[in-house]
Every structure is written in C-alpha cells, then in structure tokens.
Design a protein around this motif. Structure first.
Motif, PDB file in Angstrom:
ATOM      1  N   GLN A 113      -0.628 -14.187  -3.815  1.00 50.55           N
ATOM      2  CA  GLN A 113      -0.496 -14.084  -5.276  1.00 50.55           C
ATOM      3  C   GLN A 113      -0.420 -12.634  -5.747  1.00 50.55           C
ATOM      4  O   GLN A 113      -0.011 -12.363  -6.883  1.00 50.55           O
ATOM      5  N   HIS A 114      -0.821 -11.677  -4.888  1.00 44.52           N
ATOM      6  CA  HIS A 114      -0.791 -10.262  -5.268  1.00 44.52           C
ATOM      7  C   HIS A 114       0.555  -9.642  -4.917  1.00 44.52           C
ATOM      8  O   HIS A 114       1.220 -10.063  -3.962  1.00 44.52           O
ATOM      9  N   ARG A 115       0.923  -8.617  -5.662  1.00 44.66           N
ATOM     10  CA  ARG A 115       2.166  -7.888  -5.400  1.00 44.66           C
ATOM     11  C   ARG A 115       1.833  -6.517  -4.840  1.00 44.66           C
ATOM     12  O   ARG A 115       1.027  -5.784  -5.418  1.00 44.66           O
ATOM     13  N   VAL A 116       2.447  -6.172  -3.710  1.00 37.68           N
ATOM     14  CA  VAL A 116       2.188  -4.886  -3.060  1.00 37.68           C
ATOM     15  C   VAL A 116       3.444  -4.027  -3.142  1.00 37.68           C
ATOM     16  O   VAL A 116       4.523  -4.458  -2.755  1.00 37.68           O
ATOM     17  N   VAL A 117       3.304  -2.823  -3.672  1.00 42.88           N
ATOM     18  CA  VAL A 117       4.408  -1.866  -3.704  1.00 42.88           C
ATOM     19  C   VAL A 117       4.007  -0.655  -2.875  1.00 42.88           C
ATOM     20  O   VAL A 117       2.822  -0.309  -2.789  1.00 42.88           O
ATOM     21  N   LEU A 118       4.996  -0.009  -2.261  1.00 42.76           N
ATOM     22  CA  LEU A 118       4.728   1.069  -1.322  1.00 42.76           C
ATOM     23  C   LEU A 118       5.276   2.399  -1.811  1.00 42.76           C
ATOM     24  O   LEU A 118       6.292   2.448  -2.499  1.00 42.76           O
ATOM     25  N   ALA A 119       4.597   3.476  -1.431  1.00 47.73           N
ATOM     26  CA  ALA A 119       5.070   4.834  -1.723  1.00 47.73           C
ATOM     27  C   ALA A 119       4.778   5.682  -0.501  1.00 47.73           C
ATOM     28  O   ALA A 119       3.669   5.645   0.035  1.00 47.73           O
ATOM     29  N   MET A 137      -2.305  -9.339  -9.323  1.00 51.02           N
ATOM     30  CA  MET A 137      -2.736  -7.951  -9.232  1.00 51.02           C
ATOM     31  C   MET A 137      -1.637  -7.134  -8.561  1.00 51.02           C
ATOM     32  O   MET A 137      -1.096  -7.519  -7.530  1.00 51.02           O
ATOM     33  N   ASN A 138      -1.296  -5.988  -9.143  1.00 50.86           N
ATOM     34  CA  ASN A 138      -0.300  -5.080  -8.582  1.00 50.86           C
ATOM     35  C   ASN A 138      -1.015  -3.976  -7.795  1.00 50.86           C
ATOM     36  O   ASN A 138      -1.815  -3.227  -8.355  1.00 50.86           O
ATOM     37  N   ILE A 139      -0.695  -3.864  -6.510  1.00 54.98           N
ATOM     38  CA  ILE A 139      -1.373  -2.926  -5.625  1.00 54.98           C
ATOM     39  C   ILE A 139      -0.361  -1.898  -5.127  1.00 54.98           C
ATOM     40  O   ILE A 139       0.698  -2.254  -4.604  1.00 54.98           O
ATOM     41  N   LEU A 140      -0.691  -0.620  -5.290  1.00 54.09           N
ATOM     42  CA  LEU A 140       0.158   0.459  -4.803  1.00 54.09           C
ATOM     43  C   LEU A 140      -0.477   1.072  -3.558  1.00 54.09           C
ATOM     44  O   LEU A 140      -1.631   1.481  -3.580  1.00 54.09           O
ATOM     45  N   VAL A 141       0.296   1.124  -2.462  1.00 52.25           N
ATOM     46  CA  VAL A 141      -0.168   1.716  -1.205  1.00 52.25           C
ATOM     47  C   VAL A 141       0.583   3.032  -0.998  1.00 52.25           C
ATOM     48  O   VAL A 141       1.807   3.050  -0.914  1.00 52.25           O
ATOM     49  N   VAL A 142      -0.164   4.138  -0.918  1.00 49.93           N
ATOM     50  CA  VAL A 142       0.433   5.475  -0.769  1.00 49.93           C
ATOM     51  C   VAL A 142       0.000   6.060   0.577  1.00 49.93           C
ATOM     52  O   VAL A 142      -1.174   6.353   0.779  1.00 49.93           O
ATOM     53  N   ASP A 143       0.954   6.213   1.488  1.00 50.63           N
ATOM     54  CA  ASP A 143       0.656   6.782   2.807  1.00 50.63           C
ATOM     55  C   ASP A 143       1.952   7.288   3.415  1.00 50.63           C
ATOM     56  O   ASP A 143       2.984   6.627   3.306  1.00 50.63           O
TER      57      ASP A 143
END
Length: 389
Positions: free
Chosen positions: A26-32, A1-7
């Motif tokens: 197992q999950h991928r976290v990308v930041l913005a 699962m690809n998770i985008l965190v925006v803060d």
C-alpha cells in the motif's frame, strides 16, 4: 504513505525498495541517487518519510535534512549509516531524525521501522494535509507575484494593498550563486536557509528572481540586519559549497521602491567579492577515509571521493597524499588487498567471490594485482596461511 529513499548505491536503494514494497504494497517508494534528485522529489511530491544515507557525493544526508526542515516540516527522517559513520547517526537523531539504520540493513528491522513510521503518519488528519497544501499554494502565488513585482513586470491588476499593510517597512536580501552547473540544489539550500533565518529574526518570505538569484523580504521584529546578515553568510558558507554573493538593502518604507532597489542590487553585485566555501583539509581527508572504508568494495574514483568532500580532484589528491603518505590509488589498492588477505585466511569463499567483494569484478585482474603486491597468487597465499596454522 510516500517514502523517499536517498542513497548513492543502487544496490542499497533497490534492496530497500523491494523489502518495503513486498511487506507494504500500500506504500509508495520513490528513489533518489543523491541530494540533487532528492531535492526535486521533495519539492514536487508530498513525501511522508525520508530514508537517507549519510555520506554521499555533493551534500551529506545530515545537511540535506537540516536545509529541508523549514519547507518540509512534516516529513519524518531516518538516516542510514555504516558502523564507521555511527557518530553521524547520533547527530542525526539530535537534529530530529526519528531513527537510524545501520548497514547492512536487516529486513526485519526495516519492516518493523516502516510499520512504526506508518502508524505514526496515519494518525495525521487528512484535513491537516489539505490545509498544508492550500498554504503551500498560497505561498507559491505570493512569491510569484513578489518576483514579478521586484523585476518591474506588470502584475495584471493584482492589488498589493494587503501586502503593504502587512509590511509597512522591510529590508531586502539578495543571494546570487555563481555556478556553471544546474543550480536546482543551490536554490533549494538558499531558499530553506533564508526562510529559516528570516523566521528567527522576524517574518517575511523568499522568491526566486532568476536562475542564479533569490530575493528575500524581511520585516525585522528582533535582532538586527547585521546579525541576520552574519548568520546567513555563515550558514551559506557551511551548506552551499559554491561561490556566492550576499547583498542587503537599507530599510524600505515605500513599496514602490522595490523594483528600483532590486535593480541597484543587481548592478552592484557585479562589483561584490564572492564568498567561498572552504573546507579544512585535515577534516576533508578524514571524511574521505571514512567514505572509502565504508565502500571499498564498490567503484571508487578520485573524482567521486573528492566530490564527497567538495574539493577539486587535483587538490584533494595532494591533500590525501600529505595526510596518508600514500597516493589515492595506492591507498585503495592496499585497503582492498588487506581485506582480501583477511578473507582468504578466515573464510572458505571462492577467490572470485572475494575479488568481487573487495572491488575487483575481474578475478584475473585481481590475481595480477595481488601477486604483484603480495608476491604470491591468492590461492598460494591461502595455502601458505593454512600451512602456518
């Protein structure tokens, strides 16, 4: 699962990332760090879940969610809000957010949420994702061909017969955004709003024809162009926050007229009046006060808070003083010292820790400000408070 965190707060972003990666490697976290970067992530990657802050400079989380629904209908959204922003969280749920997290975010609550979201997303069929990807690629190809055609460029022998059969008559919509900065966020907003409204009035699509202009084609099946024009203008005023022009063609039955009509619209745009986003001053200051109260312990500049409500810093400064009776810096200082006095009287925290929590990383500077405003040092104030109890 690809998770985008925006803060816009680095500590929040990195804290969420660490918690998720430790519990779910197992999950991928990308930041913005804000909406502009989030837009690029959404456009370039397949994002399954978005965790977004509510109040951020530029565009708030609810607006980001609203303008992203058309092109990213499968992404699930969770909003992050402070207690003072709880009304925003409730509105987000009404808009389709799956859940909300209140700051400070508890690790157990976050882990449970990610587990629940992961189970829901895992139920999606892999072939559905492949179908979506194919559909997106076909859409990009169609829009690229349309953009070249509208600009009068050679199509390299591509047959337009299937297009002319699907759209025997149509109208063109052109939106031109005036901006001296990077227009990626503006393009994203315009494209999503136009696509959603075109779908509600009939069918069609949108293509970018240059750095500042997007062109939409619409085949009306319900309503009128006047109605579409009015709704589009209203939505762009709400979301865009930049001056823009909206031009509409007459009904076109001969597809060969498209390049000529686009050229005419480009030339006439030079003489069109721009629409401007105008925020109510009272409402803007209320939102700014919420933002300040939720983040008084972080670095707060006039420019940053003004950007949250999309106002010029000088104009925002005038509105702020009219509304609160205090200058921006004076208000921030008073708010921080009130919280500091509360902690000095009710906790055993060291003065240095309190200073850092209320936005003064330099304890010496904090003590100087405290003494100037309160009439005693933080330590003296603590002793005085204890003696009164």
């Amino acid at each position: 699962m690809n998770i985008l965190v925006v803060d816009d707060e680095p500590i929040i972003r990195s804290g969420i990332q660490r918690t998720i990666e430790r519990a779910f490697p197992q999950h991928r976290v990308v930041l913005a760090e804000g909406p502009t970067e989030a837009v690029q992530r959404l456009k370039n990657e397949l994002i399954d879940l978005v965790l977004t802050d509510v109040l951020m400079p530029g565009m708030n989380g609810l607006e980001l969610m609203e303008v992203s629904r058309t092109l990213h209908p499968d992404a699930k959204w969770v909003v992050i809000s402070a207690y003072s922003e709880f009304e925003y969280a409730k509105k987000a749920v009404r808009l389709g957010a799956r859940d909300y997290l209140l700051k400070p975010i508890g690790k157990d609550i976050l882990v449970e949420l990610i587990k629940k979201m992961g189970e829901e997303i895992a139920e999606r069929n892999v072939r559905a994702k492949e179908s979506l990807l194919l559909k997106q690629n076909l859409r990009f190809l169609r829009e690229a061909v349309f953009a070249r055609w509208a600009s009068g460029l050679d199509l390299g022998g591509i047959d337009l017969a299937s297009f002319t059969e699907s759209y025997p008559d149509f109208h063109l919509l052109m939106v031109h955004v005036e901006s001296d900065t990077d227009t990626k966020l503006e393009h994203f907003i315009v494209e999503n709003v136009m696509n959603e409204l075109i779908a509600s009035f009939g069918r069609g699509f949108v293509a970018s024809i240059d750095a500042k202009s997007l062109l939409g084609l619409v085949k009306l099946e319900r309503g009128s162009m006047a109605g579409l024009n009015e709704e589009l203008r209203s939505c762009l005023k709400r979301y865009l926050k930049k001056p823009f022009q909206l031009l509409v063609s007459s009904r076109i039955e001969d597809p060969s007229r498209v390049p000529e009509e686009v050229q005419r619209m480009r030339e006439s745009s030079e003489y069109q009046v721009y629409d401007h986003y105008a925020s109510g001053g009272e409402q803007a200051v209320e939102v700014a006060l919420q933002y300040i109260k939720a983040r008084y312990g972080a670095e707060l500049s006039l420019e940053k808070v003004a950007s949250v409500v999309y106002l010029n810093p000088a104009y925002f400064s005038q509105l702020f003083k009219q509304k609160t009776g205090q200058g921006f810096k004076e208000y921030i200082t008073q708010l921080r010292l009130e919280h500091a006095m509360e902690m000095l009287g009710e906790s055993e925290l060291k003065v240095g820790d309190i200073a850092e929590r209320v936005g003064y990383p330099d304890v010496r500077h904090f003590s100087q400000v405290f003494r100037k405003k309160i009439g005693s040092t933080p330590s003296e104030y603590r002793e005085q408070t204890k003696s009164r109890c």
